[in-house]
Write an enzyme that holds these catalytic residues in place. Structure first.
Site, mmCIF file in Angstrom:
data_model
loop_
_atom_site.group_PDB
_atom_site.id
_atom_site.type_symbol
_atom_site.label_atom_id
_atom_site.label_comp_id
_atom_site.label_asym_id
_atom_site.label_seq_id
_atom_site.Cartn_x
_atom_site.Cartn_y
_atom_site.Cartn_z
ATOM 1 N N THR A 83 0.816 -1.184 0.014
ATOM 2 C CA THR A 83 -0.102 0.229 0.038
ATOM 3 C C THR A 83 0.689 1.261 -0.102
ATOM 4 O OG1 THR A 83 -1.360 1.191 1.392
ATOM 5 C CG2 THR A 83 -0.036 -0.442 2.576
ATOM 6 N N CYS A 197 -0.936 4.763 -5.662
ATOM 7 C CA CYS A 197 -1.856 4.051 -5.224
ATOM 8 C C CYS A 197 -1.815 2.650 -5.804
ATOM 9 C CB CYS A 197 -3.071 4.532 -5.389
ATOM 10 S SG CYS A 197 -4.542 3.567 -4.352
#
Length: 231
Positions: A83, A197
């Site tokens: 992440t 992302c």
């Protein structure tokens, strides 16, 4: 081969990409029936997303530090968080274990600099685009200039990540909206776009545009394999 410890589930959609890429690269490097040695601690993203919205980064740090500790106890030789946004608490996670932790922005910057890219457009969650923990690291540690979209575009990028990509929804309309934002960033001087992302690579790929794209999830996974195969 070293054992990779992966903190995943944020979201599981992109964690699946990490697992696939790591195994593909190990097989490519070693051939035959080889696959990556991976310990995966996949978290429930829903309560963590609430903590994000509430600004409870201390709570997130505690959860991820515990996850890292479990991976270390399980035998992971090093750890990565699948992440970008959760690197807001990277220092806390790094300090909670004795094994190395691989930062996604450092892995990405290494590739950018090797390819001569110095000025990038950054797409990600609003936390990643607006706070300093990520773009500040790219600038201060690696000398990169980071451009982010205008406020309305940042809101759109963030919304599509959480309302669509993290839930496995891929829409052509959203792809075209992202491509428009990327074009505006290049018009402002960006030499390339960092997909900051880990879900964005599910929506936009190099086949969709002539703009150079740097998929942080793939870069991070590739760097993990490099570490795993290092003698």
């Amino acid at each position: 081969m070293k054992t990779i410890g992966l903190i995943g589930g944020m979201s599981w959609e992109s964690t699946a990409s990490y697992y696939r890429v790591m195994n593909e690269l190990v097989k490519s490097a070693l051939g035959g029936l080889h696959s990556a040695r991976v310990l995966l601690n996949s978290l429930d993203f829903a309560p963590l997303e609430v903590m994000q919205r509430e600004g409870n980064w201390d709570g997130i740090a505690e959860e991820l530090a515990q996850a890292a500790g479990r991976l270390e106890q399980g035998g992971a030789d090093f750890i990565l968080m699948g992440t970008n946004t959760m690197h807001r608490v990277f220092s806390e996670v790094e300090q909670s274990v004795r094994v190395p932790v691989l930062h996604i922005a450092d892995a990405t910057a290494e590739v950018l600099l090797a390819e001569g890219v110095r000025r990038v457009g950054l797409l990600g969650t609003s936390f990643t685009m607006e706070q300093s923990f990520y773009k500040g690291r790219l600038a201060a540690r690696h000398g990169l200039e980071v451009l982010t979209p205008e406020p309305a575009d940042r809101k759109l990028v963030h919304g599509i990540i959480f309302q669509e990509l993290c839930q496995g929804r891929i829409r052509e309309e959203s792809r075209q909206q992202y491509l428009g934002i990327m074009e505006r960033l290049t018009e402002s001087g960006a030499e390339a776009i960092v997909l900051g992302c880990t879900e964005i690579g599910l929506l936009v790929t190099p086949d969709d545009t002539d703009i150079p794209l740097y998929d942080t999830a793939r870069i991070h996974a590739a760097k993990a394999v490099e570490w795993a195969l290092r003698s």
